[in-house]
Write a protein that holds these residues in place. Structure first.
Motif, PDB file in Angstrom:
ATOM      1  N   VAL A 195       0.838  -1.199   0.000  1.00 26.09           N
ATOM      2  CA  VAL A 195       0.000   0.000   0.000  1.00 26.09           C
ATOM      3  C   VAL A 195       0.874   1.250   0.000  1.00 26.09           C
ATOM      4  CG1 VAL A 195      -1.811   1.275   1.199  1.00 26.09           C
ATOM      5  CG2 VAL A 195      -1.776  -1.238   1.291  1.00 26.09           C
ATOM      6  N   THR A 196       0.504   2.200  -0.847  1.00 29.10           N
ATOM      7  CA  THR A 196       1.135   3.519  -0.844  1.00 29.10           C
ATOM      8  C   THR A 196       0.056   4.572  -0.626  1.00 29.10           C
ATOM      9  OG1 THR A 196       2.846   2.797  -2.400  1.00 29.10           O
ATOM     10  CG2 THR A 196       2.537   5.169  -2.135  1.00 29.10           C
ATOM     11  N   ILE A 197       0.251   5.396   0.397  1.00 35.43           N
ATOM     12  CA  ILE A 197      -0.655   6.513   0.671  1.00 35.43           C
ATOM     13  C   ILE A 197      -0.033   7.785   0.107  1.00 35.43           C
ATOM     14  CG2 ILE A 197      -1.686   7.981   2.462  1.00 35.43           C
ATOM     15  CD1 ILE A 197      -1.829   5.535   4.266  1.00 35.43           C
ATOM     16  N   PHE A 198      -0.812   8.548  -0.649  1.00 35.44           N
ATOM     17  CA  PHE A 198      -0.385   9.838  -1.177  1.00 35.44           C
ATOM     18  C   PHE A 198      -1.061  10.933  -0.360  1.00 35.44           C
ATOM     19  CE2 PHE A 198       0.160   6.764  -4.523  1.00 35.44           C
ATOM     20  CZ  PHE A 198       1.377   7.120  -5.105  1.00 35.44           C
ATOM     21  N   GLU A 199      -0.273  11.686   0.386  1.00 34.87           N
ATOM     22  CA  GLU A 199      -0.793  12.675   1.324  1.00 34.87           C
ATOM     23  C   GLU A 199      -0.266  14.062   0.952  1.00 34.87           C
ATOM     24  OE1 GLU A 199      -2.327  15.053   3.757  1.00 34.87           O
ATOM     25  OE2 GLU A 199      -2.985  12.966   3.941  1.00 34.87           O
ATOM     26  N   ALA A 200      -1.171  15.013   0.757  1.00 34.52           N
ATOM     27  CA  ALA A 200      -0.775  16.356   0.318  1.00 34.52           C
ATOM     28  C   ALA A 200      -0.068  17.151   1.409  1.00 34.52           C
ATOM     29  CB  ALA A 200      -2.007  17.123  -0.163  1.00 34.52           C
ATOM     30  N   GLU A 201      -0.389  16.878   2.664  1.00 31.87           N
ATOM     31  CA  GLU A 201       0.180  17.655   3.769  1.00 31.87           C
ATOM     32  C   GLU A 201       1.570  17.146   4.164  1.00 31.87           C
ATOM     33  OE1 GLU A 201      -0.950  20.351   5.001  1.00 31.87           O
ATOM     34  OE2 GLU A 201      -3.055  20.397   4.362  1.00 31.87           O
ATOM     35  N   LYS A 202       2.200  17.896   5.057  1.00 32.71           N
ATOM     36  CA  LYS A 202       3.534  17.536   5.545  1.00 32.71           C
ATOM     37  C   LYS A 202       3.507  16.273   6.384  1.00 32.71           C
ATOM     38  CE  LYS A 202       7.410  19.439   8.224  1.00 32.71           C
ATOM     39  NZ  LYS A 202       7.876  20.602   9.035  1.00 32.71           N
ATOM     40  N   GLU A 203       2.406  16.067   7.094  1.00 32.42           N
ATOM     41  CA  GLU A 203       2.241  14.880   7.938  1.00 32.42           C
ATOM     42  C   GLU A 203       0.923  14.208   7.594  1.00 32.42           C
ATOM     43  OE1 GLU A 203       4.545  13.859   9.946  1.00 32.42           O
ATOM     44  OE2 GLU A 203       5.811  15.632  10.183  1.00 32.42           O
ATOM     45  N   ALA A 204       0.861  12.897   7.773  1.00 27.55           N
ATOM     46  CA  ALA A 204      -0.396  12.167   7.593  1.00 27.55           C
ATOM     47  C   ALA A 204      -1.245  12.311   8.857  1.00 27.55           C
ATOM     48  CB  ALA A 204      -0.115  10.702   7.293  1.00 27.55           C
ATOM     49  N   GLY A 205      -2.474  11.847   8.765  1.00 22.37           N
ATOM     50  CA  GLY A 205      -3.396  11.923   9.894  1.00 22.37           C
ATOM     51  C   GLY A 205      -4.648  12.717   9.597  1.00 22.37           C
ATOM     52  N   GLY A 206      -4.581  13.566   8.571  1.00 21.98           N
ATOM     53  CA  GLY A 206      -5.763  14.307   8.146  1.00 21.98           C
ATOM     54  C   GLY A 206      -6.378  15.156   9.239  1.00 21.98           C
ATOM     55  N   LEU A 207      -7.672  15.028   9.391  1.00 20.18           N
ATOM     56  CA  LEU A 207      -8.420  15.797  10.381  1.00 20.18           C
ATOM     57  C   LEU A 207      -7.837  15.628  11.776  1.00 20.18           C
ATOM     58  CD1 LEU A 207     -11.156  17.401  10.940  1.00 20.18           C
ATOM     59  CD2 LEU A 207     -12.116  15.174  11.491  1.00 20.18           C
ATOM     60  N   ASN A 208      -7.439  14.411  12.132  1.00 22.98           N
ATOM     61  CA  ASN A 208      -6.938  14.161  13.478  1.00 22.98           C
ATOM     62  C   ASN A 208      -5.640  14.902  13.750  1.00 22.98           C
ATOM     63  OD1 ASN A 208      -9.091  12.468  13.588  1.00 22.98           O
ATOM     64  ND2 ASN A 208      -7.935  10.579  13.764  1.00 22.98           N
ATOM     65  N   THR A 209      -4.816  15.062  12.719  1.00 18.95           N
ATOM     66  CA  THR A 209      -3.550  15.775  12.883  1.00 18.95           C
ATOM     67  C   THR A 209      -3.732  17.277  12.826  1.00 18.95           C
ATOM     68  OG1 THR A 209      -2.252  13.949  11.973  1.00 18.95           O
ATOM     69  CG2 THR A 209      -1.255  16.131  11.877  1.00 18.95           C
ATOM     70  N   TYR A 210      -4.542  17.751  11.889  1.00 17.07           N
ATOM     71  CA  TYR A 210      -4.608  19.185  11.626  1.00 17.07           C
ATOM     72  C   TYR A 210      -5.927  19.863  11.990  1.00 17.07           C
ATOM     73  CZ  TYR A 210      -0.377  18.513   8.807  1.00 17.07           C
ATOM     74  OH  TYR A 210       0.896  18.230   8.385  1.00 17.07           O
ATOM     75  N   GLY A 211      -7.023  19.141  12.002  1.00 16.63           N
ATOM     76  CA  GLY A 211      -8.327  19.784  12.036  1.00 16.63           C
ATOM     77  C   GLY A 211      -9.072  19.772  13.346  1.00 16.63           C
ATOM     78  N   ILE A 212      -8.573  19.048  14.351  1.00 16.20           N
ATOM     79  CA  ILE A 212      -9.237  19.009  15.660  1.00 16.20           C
ATOM     80  C   ILE A 212      -8.299  19.651  16.678  1.00 16.20           C
ATOM     81  CG2 ILE A 212     -10.215  17.536  17.460  1.00 16.20           C
ATOM     82  CD1 ILE A 212     -10.867  15.487  15.293  1.00 16.20           C
ATOM     83  N   VAL A 213      -8.817  20.565  17.461  1.00 13.72           N
ATOM     84  CA  VAL A 213      -7.989  21.388  18.351  1.00 13.72           C
ATOM     85  C   VAL A 213      -7.139  20.544  19.310  1.00 13.72           C
ATOM     86  CG1 VAL A 213      -9.374  23.471  18.264  1.00 13.72           C
ATOM     87  CG2 VAL A 213     -10.036  21.646  19.814  1.00 13.72           C
ATOM     88  N   SER A 214      -5.957  21.044  19.631  1.00 11.18           N
ATOM     89  CA  SER A 214      -4.990  20.309  20.449  1.00 11.18           C
ATOM     90  C   SER A 214      -5.514  19.986  21.834  1.00 11.18           C
ATOM     91  CB  SER A 214      -3.695  21.115  20.579  1.00 11.18           C
ATOM     92  OG  SER A 214      -3.071  21.279  19.339  1.00 11.18           O
ATOM     93  N   PHE A 215      -6.355  20.862  22.397  1.00 12.70           N
ATOM     94  CA  PHE A 215      -6.815  20.610  23.758  1.00 12.70           C
ATOM     95  C   PHE A 215      -7.882  19.523  23.818  1.00 12.70           C
ATOM     96  CE2 PHE A 215      -8.478  24.625  22.076  1.00 12.70           C
ATOM     97  CZ  PHE A 215      -9.844  24.417  22.072  1.00 12.70           C
ATOM     98  N   ARG A 216      -8.301  19.043  22.652  1.00  9.01           N
ATOM     99  CA  ARG A 216      -9.148  17.852  22.602  1.00  9.01           C
ATOM    100  C   ARG A 216      -8.404  16.655  22.026  1.00  9.01           C
ATOM    101  NH1 ARG A 216     -13.470  18.468  19.127  1.00  9.01           N
ATOM    102  NH2 ARG A 216     -14.053  16.388  19.798  1.00  9.01           N
ATOM    103  N   LEU A 217      -7.538  16.897  21.051  1.00  7.43           N
ATOM    104  CA  LEU A 217      -6.798  15.811  20.412  1.00  7.43           C
ATOM    105  C   LEU A 217      -5.379  16.269  20.088  1.00  7.43           C
ATOM    106  CD1 LEU A 217      -6.651  12.983  19.234  1.00  7.43           C
ATOM    107  CD2 LEU A 217      -7.635  13.871  17.105  1.00  7.43           C
ATOM    108  N   PRO A 218      -4.426  16.003  20.969  1.00  8.54           N
ATOM    109  CA  PRO A 218      -3.035  16.362  20.675  1.00  8.54           C
ATOM    110  C   PRO A 218      -2.546  15.628  19.427  1.00  8.54           C
ATOM    111  CG  PRO A 218      -3.308  15.782  22.997  1.00  8.54           C
ATOM    112  CD  PRO A 218      -4.578  15.399  22.302  1.00  8.54           C
ATOM    113  N   LYS A 219      -1.743  16.301  18.616  1.00  8.22           N
ATOM    114  CA  LYS A 219      -1.309  15.688  17.356  1.00  8.22           C
ATOM    115  C   LYS A 219      -0.441  14.464  17.592  1.00  8.22           C
ATOM    116  CE  LYS A 219       2.399  19.109  16.820  1.00  8.22           C
ATOM    117  NZ  LYS A 219       2.890  20.241  15.998  1.00  8.22           N
TER     118      LYS A 219
END
Length: 452
Positions: A156-180
């Protein structure tokens, strides 16, 4: 307010909900009735065997507990924090009728936190079958699909546009609820199965759709959503107007600054992202934060616990209110948001009552910052590069197989989530990732059998 230090503001972004202590976790686990045919399992979109993982906590088998969770839900550590458990598993708990439900989310966090702290690697890749799968998007759906396919022996190869994978969990949910860091661990669990993740790689720009179709046995689109669309009102191009997605992302990827200290903020919209933008603004030192929504609390798409969290943070809500113009001074600084009162009429195409402006009800809110959080647009150019059937960017699929109009391409997650259905859940995306992986496996296994 201007004397608030950046250090103190950074502390505001530490995880808000404290974890259970070992004693609290044991006591809570022992409250569970370990129901046969437990309704909490049925209520979990990923079908986690909840009585089993809780019983393992009670007996001290922490690795077994974490593995039970992660086997069913490849992003189970994140979901322990962000799932609307009161609407799902805890809402179905049989103890609701007599006392209070088991704290399933907190126990799930306790078990997965143990695995993270003890650097557990939960799974091993399956024996290679020689097939190659491309997954576009490394968010919850893409990671879940990749994990299942790797266990089945696919490369499997994942193609991810961002610097890190994880999508919403990495970038879109605030740190005080979900630390990256939690999302990063889940990404590493997938990478440990020899899954290749090509970050900073945008399909359609850095590599073409045709290249994926030519070089892989199947392609899975787990592309999520794009940016917040325009409000289409005057003044939204001013410097003090932000996209909520980018606003939250910056708090997770850049040093915390004091640029909102003492400011008055208006957030347009009432979904989970709007709540995140509002509570972020509070933690960045804003003097006043108001959510402006053209419908009522009954129609808002944010989870109930998110709504309560925002109110506890002091966020104000302006219901039945729509923005009309963003006003600035001569220097181009935002000074006010002109609004109009709304009233609800007949339901529109998505089943919710359609708001209409009340004539002569215009008024102004004094604000310094406006944050747009009115949903997200679709990745139309990418969908069209694959030449797929879609409805306004919602990819059309066979509901039983996740197969698109191109038999080689499958899709899951937010990319297939229809209009007018509120907001998709992380846990639902994870389950769709699993199911689409199994669908790809069935198709390729059948093709192999037919050509053998």
């Amino acid at each position: 307010m201007s004397l608030i230090s950046k250090v103190n503001l950074s502390a505001n972004f530490l995880e808000a909900a404290p974890p259970l202590s070992a004693q609290e976790a044991t006591e809570e686990a022992n409250r569970c009735l370990y129901c046969y045919d437990a309704p909490c399992i049925t209520a979990c979109p990923t079908g986690i065997n909840i009585p089993s993982f809780i019983k393992k906590i009670a007996s001290g088998n922490m690795k077994g507990s974490a593995k039970t969770i992660m086997t069913a839900n490849p992003v189970g550590a994140s979901c322990a924090r962000v799932c609307p458990t009161e609407e799902l598993c805890e809402g179905a708990c049989v103890l609701n009728s007599s006392t209070k439900p088991i704290m399933i989310g907190s126990l799930q966090r306790y078990a997965t936190d143990w695995a993270i702290k003890n650097k557990q690697v939960m799974f091993k890749a399956g024996i290679s079958n020689g097939k190659r799968i491309a997954i576009v998007g490394g968010g919850p759906a893409g990671l879940s699909a990749a994990r299942e396919l790797a266990l089945l022996g696919y490369k499997v190869t994942i193609f991810e546009a961002e610097k890190e994978a994880g999508g919403l969990n990495t970038y879109g949910i605030v740190s005080f609820r979900l630390p990256k860091e939690i999302s990063y661990w889940e990404v590493e669990q997938v990478k440990s199965l020899d899954v290749e993740i090509r970050t900073n790689t945008r399909v359609g720009t850095d590599i073409s759709a045709s290249a994926l179709l030519e070089n892989y046995d199947s392609v899975l689109l787990a592309i999520g959503m794009a940016n917040v669309p325009d409000l289409n009102i005057a003044g939204e191009d001013l410097d003090g107007v932000y996209d909520a997605i980018e606003f939250v992302k910056e708090t997770k990827t850049k040093p915390i600054t004091n640029h909102l200290v003492g400011k008055k903020v208006a957030v347009i919209g009432a979904g989970n992202t709007a709540i995140d933008a509002a509570t972020c603004s509070v933690r960045l030192g804003a003097e006043q934060v108001q959510i402006v929504y053209r419908r009522t609390a009954a129609e808002m798409t944010a989870y109930r616990f998110e709504y309560e969290f925002a109110k506890q943070d002091g966020v104000e809500f302006k219901w039945l209110t729509a923005p009309q113009t963003i006003i600035s001074d001569e220097a181009g600084n935002v000074t006010a948001l002109e609004c109009v009162k709304m009233e609800l009429g007949e339901p529109d195409e998505d089943g919710r009552s359609k708001p209409a402006a009340v004539c002569g009800s215009e008024f102004k809110l004094d604000v310094d910052v406006v944050i747009k959080a009115i949903g997200q647009s679709r990745h139309l150019p990418l969908i069209e590069q694959f030449e797929l059937d879609h409805d306004g960017g919602v990819i059309s699929i066979n509901l039983n197989s996740y197969q698109t109009s191109n038999e080689k391409v499958f899709a899951c997650g937010d990319a297939i989530f229809g209009k007018g259905q509120g907001e998709a859940m992380v846990v639902s995306a994870a389950q769709q990732g699993k199911e689409s992986a199994y669908a790809i496996h069935r198709k390729l296994t059948q093709e192999t059998a037919e050509t053998a």
